[in-house]
Design a protein around this motif. Structure first.
Motif, PDB file in Angstrom:
ATOM      1  N   GLY A  48       0.829  -1.198   0.000  1.00 45.96           N
ATOM      2  CA  GLY A  48       0.000   0.000   0.000  1.00 45.96           C
ATOM      3  C   GLY A  48       0.864   1.249   0.000  1.00 45.96           C
ATOM      4  O   GLY A  48       2.035   1.223   0.385  1.00 45.96           O
ATOM      5  N   GLN A  49       0.277   2.340  -0.411  1.00 47.78           N
ATOM      6  CA  GLN A  49       1.035   3.581  -0.528  1.00 47.78           C
ATOM      7  C   GLN A  49       1.202   4.305   0.803  1.00 47.78           C
ATOM      8  O   GLN A  49       2.002   5.226   0.912  1.00 47.78           O
ATOM      9  CB  GLN A  49       0.359   4.492  -1.563  1.00 47.78           C
ATOM     10  CG  GLN A  49       0.392   3.904  -2.974  1.00 47.78           C
ATOM     11  CD  GLN A  49      -0.355   4.733  -3.985  1.00 47.78           C
ATOM     12  OE1 GLN A  49      -1.237   5.512  -3.628  1.00 47.78           O
ATOM     13  NE2 GLN A  49      -0.013   4.579  -5.257  1.00 47.78           N
ATOM     14  N   GLU A  50       0.439   3.890   1.799  1.00 50.85           N
ATOM     15  CA  GLU A  50       0.536   4.473   3.140  1.00 50.85           C
ATOM     16  C   GLU A  50       0.633   3.356   4.169  1.00 50.85           C
ATOM     17  O   GLU A  50       0.275   2.207   3.886  1.00 50.85           O
ATOM     18  CB  GLU A  50      -0.688   5.352   3.444  1.00 50.85           C
ATOM     19  CG  GLU A  50      -0.918   6.498   2.469  1.00 50.85           C
ATOM     20  CD  GLU A  50       0.138   7.585   2.563  1.00 50.85           C
ATOM     21  OE1 GLU A  50       0.800   7.667   3.616  1.00 50.85           O
ATOM     22  OE2 GLU A  50       0.295   8.354   1.591  1.00 50.85           O
ATOM     23  N   ASN A  51       1.049   3.716   5.369  1.00 51.08           N
ATOM     24  CA  ASN A  51       1.134   2.744   6.459  1.00 51.08           C
ATOM     25  C   ASN A  51      -0.241   2.616   7.105  1.00 51.08           C
ATOM     26  O   ASN A  51      -0.472   3.016   8.240  1.00 51.08           O
ATOM     27  CB  ASN A  51       2.187   3.192   7.482  1.00 51.08           C
ATOM     28  CG  ASN A  51       2.410   2.163   8.579  1.00 51.08           C
ATOM     29  OD1 ASN A  51       2.005   1.006   8.468  1.00 51.08           O
ATOM     30  ND2 ASN A  51       3.047   2.585   9.660  1.00 51.08           N
ATOM     31  N   ARG A  70       5.007  -0.766  12.753  1.00 52.18           N
ATOM     32  CA  ARG A  70       6.208  -0.041  13.185  1.00 52.18           C
ATOM     33  C   ARG A  70       7.171   0.173  12.021  1.00 52.18           C
ATOM     34  O   ARG A  70       7.531  -0.762  11.309  1.00 52.18           O
ATOM     35  CB  ARG A  70       6.916  -0.812  14.298  1.00 52.18           C
ATOM     36  CG  ARG A  70       8.118  -0.083  14.899  1.00 52.18           C
ATOM     37  CD  ARG A  70       8.685  -0.854  16.072  1.00 52.18           C
ATOM     38  NE  ARG A  70       7.702  -0.933  17.150  1.00 52.18           N
ATOM     39  CZ  ARG A  70       7.894  -1.643  18.268  1.00 52.18           C
ATOM     40  NH1 ARG A  70       9.013  -2.335  18.421  1.00 52.18           N
ATOM     41  NH2 ARG A  70       6.959  -1.663  19.198  1.00 52.18           N
ATOM     42  N   ILE A  71       7.618   1.418  11.857  1.00 53.12           N
ATOM     43  CA  ILE A  71       8.553   1.777  10.793  1.00 53.12           C
ATOM     44  C   ILE A  71       9.960   1.823  11.356  1.00 53.12           C
ATOM     45  O   ILE A  71      10.182   2.259  12.490  1.00 53.12           O
ATOM     46  CB  ILE A  71       8.168   3.138  10.171  1.00 53.12           C
ATOM     47  CG1 ILE A  71       6.767   3.046   9.550  1.00 53.12           C
ATOM     48  CG2 ILE A  71       9.168   3.572   9.122  1.00 53.12           C
ATOM     49  CD1 ILE A  71       6.249   4.356   8.993  1.00 53.12           C
ATOM     50  N   SER A  72      10.934   1.373  10.567  1.00 52.37           N
ATOM     51  CA  SER A  72      12.324   1.347  11.020  1.00 52.37           C
ATOM     52  C   SER A  72      12.865   2.760  11.206  1.00 52.37           C
ATOM     53  O   SER A  72      12.251   3.753  10.791  1.00 52.37           O
ATOM     54  CB  SER A  72      13.196   0.591  10.010  1.00 52.37           C
ATOM     55  OG  SER A  72      13.165   1.243   8.754  1.00 52.37           O
ATOM     56  N   THR A  98       9.663  -1.580   4.149  1.00 57.21           N
ATOM     57  CA  THR A  98      10.271  -2.540   3.235  1.00 57.21           C
ATOM     58  C   THR A  98       9.222  -3.502   2.719  1.00 57.21           C
ATOM     59  O   THR A  98       8.540  -4.169   3.499  1.00 57.21           O
ATOM     60  CB  THR A  98      11.384  -3.338   3.944  1.00 57.21           C
ATOM     61  OG1 THR A  98      12.345  -2.427   4.478  1.00 57.21           O
ATOM     62  CG2 THR A  98      12.076  -4.280   2.963  1.00 57.21           C
ATOM     63  N   ARG A  99       9.102  -3.583   1.413  1.00 58.19           N
ATOM     64  CA  ARG A  99       8.173  -4.529   0.802  1.00 58.19           C
ATOM     65  C   ARG A  99       8.751  -5.941   0.914  1.00 58.19           C
ATOM     66  O   ARG A  99       9.885  -6.194   0.549  1.00 58.19           O
ATOM     67  CB  ARG A  99       7.927  -4.159  -0.656  1.00 58.19           C
ATOM     68  CG  ARG A  99       7.126  -2.882  -0.785  1.00 58.19           C
ATOM     69  CD  ARG A  99       7.157  -2.291  -2.170  1.00 58.19           C
ATOM     70  NE  ARG A  99       6.523  -3.134  -3.191  1.00 58.19           N
ATOM     71  CZ  ARG A  99       6.296  -2.732  -4.428  1.00 58.19           C
ATOM     72  NH1 ARG A  99       6.639  -1.497  -4.799  1.00 58.19           N
ATOM     73  NH2 ARG A  99       5.725  -3.544  -5.294  1.00 58.19           N
ATOM     74  N   ASN A 117       8.867  -7.353   7.293  1.00 54.50           N
ATOM     75  CA  ASN A 117       8.514  -6.532   8.456  1.00 54.50           C
ATOM     76  C   ASN A 117       7.235  -5.720   8.295  1.00 54.50           C
ATOM     77  O   ASN A 117       6.879  -4.957   9.202  1.00 54.50           O
ATOM     78  CB  ASN A 117       9.666  -5.591   8.834  1.00 54.50           C
ATOM     79  CG  ASN A 117      10.962  -6.323   9.064  1.00 54.50           C
ATOM     80  OD1 ASN A 117      10.987  -7.397   9.677  1.00 54.50           O
ATOM     81  ND2 ASN A 117      12.059  -5.778   8.559  1.00 54.50           N
ATOM     82  N   PHE A 118       6.546  -5.844   7.196  1.00 51.01           N
ATOM     83  CA  PHE A 118       5.276  -5.171   6.992  1.00 51.01           C
ATOM     84  C   PHE A 118       4.311  -6.133   6.305  1.00 51.01           C
ATOM     85  O   PHE A 118       4.730  -7.019   5.568  1.00 51.01           O
ATOM     86  CB  PHE A 118       5.437  -3.913   6.125  1.00 51.01           C
ATOM     87  CG  PHE A 118       6.026  -2.750   6.865  1.00 51.01           C
ATOM     88  CD1 PHE A 118       5.208  -1.837   7.519  1.00 51.01           C
ATOM     89  CD2 PHE A 118       7.395  -2.596   6.955  1.00 51.01           C
ATOM     90  CE1 PHE A 118       5.751  -0.783   8.234  1.00 51.01           C
ATOM     91  CE2 PHE A 118       7.947  -1.555   7.664  1.00 51.01           C
ATOM     92  CZ  PHE A 118       7.118  -0.634   8.308  1.00 51.01           C
ATOM     93  N   THR A 119       3.033  -5.920   6.544  1.00 48.38           N
ATOM     94  CA  THR A 119       2.034  -6.722   5.861  1.00 48.38           C
ATOM     95  C   THR A 119       2.144  -6.469   4.367  1.00 48.38           C
ATOM     96  O   THR A 119       1.961  -5.344   3.908  1.00 48.38           O
ATOM     97  CB  THR A 119       0.626  -6.368   6.368  1.00 48.38           C
ATOM     98  OG1 THR A 119       0.544  -6.693   7.757  1.00 48.38           O
ATOM     99  CG2 THR A 119      -0.437  -7.137   5.596  1.00 48.38           C
TER     100      THR A 119
END
Length: 329
Positions: free
Chosen positions: A131-134, A139-141, A147-148, A151-153
């Protein structure tokens, strides 16, 4: 370890030894998790895990978009021949520049599909889409980047099309290959983080995409693969609300081999009374019927596609169960 994974290890070992798609160097055992294994490629030959026509373009795309290869090294894919991400890329990346062939594959599942639309950089299939937004508040590093693929859905892939009614629909693809899961609770991460606190705000919303009346507890979702499916459904719902890329509707499409019955096991004890398989349970839990669709790999790729004949031959040899299964579908 699942029976389907074991059978695929044997199949892929024979494929590596006998098929013309590998160099002689690649036929040696590859080291994976510290041990030489016949169903893996030597690390220097890891790119040969991909369909020959995408061995340069797929890694270049992953590099340009900052996408992480699961178990990959030095910008190359995993050397494990049963890797799920590699399987997904082998099946879908060849369609990234072939919208008509892609539409032929998807139209039996989405009969209102009129034409495919590009997702990013002119490609009609994107991979590890976050997605273009969180949207999920993950949690962002420290470097401030997401990172696609890590650590992200991340949806394994994403496609976009215009429907016959003029609306745009995005589809987040959740791809499975040899996966099977045990009843290990994931509520608390190894770091001590309570994962329920991250996703609870989305769950508590009045427009939550899940039928909370059927759920015995929020904690019951924190077992794989329900934990993955929950996050994918939350992501799809958030992207739809944001009208990302002009999408009016966003669905999750779950694709898995019918042969992999190991995946069917319901791992969350509290959800066992909601259905006989994982897909039965999840289909009941998603409030809007067409926002979650499950299809077997065999059914999805049953159609012969002369436009990409070389790919069809490769898939038919490497993943022979697809064509064998499609004959009876």
């Amino acid at each position: 370890m699942g029976k389907f994974l074991e059978s695929e290890k044997r199949r892929q070992t024979k494929f590596k030894a006998n098929s013309p798609y590998f160099s002689e160097a690649a036929r040696a055992d590859g080291v994976y998790k510290g041990k030489p294994r016949p169903f893996c490629l030597p690390l220097d030959c890891a790119e040969e895990n991909l369909f020959p026509e995408i061995r340069q373009t797929a890694p270049a795309y992953f590099d340009a978009q900052g996408i992480k290869w699961h178990d990959g090294r030095n910008g190359k894919p995993s050397n494990h021949l049963c890797d799920s991400q590699v399987c997904c890329v082998n099946f879908l990346f060849p369609f990234a520049q072939k919208p008509r062939a892609l539409a032929e594959v998807l139209r039996p599942i989405f009969p209102g599909l009129r034409e495919m639309l590009p997702v990013e950089n002119g490609q009609y299939v994107a991979f590890e889409w976050i997605g273009q937004e969180n949207y999920l508040g993950e949690r962002i590093s420290r470097n401030g980047k997401r990172t696609r693929g890590a650590n992200f859905t991340s949806a394994d892939a994403a496609v976009l099309f215009e429907r016959s009614d003029g609306k745009r629909q995005m589809v987040l693809i959740e791809w499975k290959y040899t996966e099977s899961y045990g009843s290990v609770p994931l509520k608390v991460a190894a770091s001590g983080t309570d994962r329920t606190e991250i996703y609870k705000p989305l769950y508590l919303r009045n427009d939550c995409p899940l039928n909370k009346d059927l759920l015995p507890s929020f904690d019951s979702l924190f077992y794989e693969p329900f934990y993955q499916l929950m996050r994918q459904q939350f992501l799809a719902h958030a992207i739809e609300k944001a009208h990302e890329l002009g999408a009016d509707a966003v669905s999750v499409l779950h694709i898995a081999p019918a042969r992999n019955t190991d995946f069917h096991r319901i791992t969350s004890p509290e959800l066992s009374n909601l259905g006989e398989t994982v897909i039965d349970v999840w289909t009941r839990l998603v409030r809007i019927e067409d926002r979650f669709i499950s299809v077997s790999t065999e059914r999805l790729f049953a159609k012969q596609l002369p436009e990409i004949q070389a790919w069809s031959e490769y898939v038919g040899k490497r993943y022979a169960w697809v064509q064998a299964g499609s004959m009876g579908s």
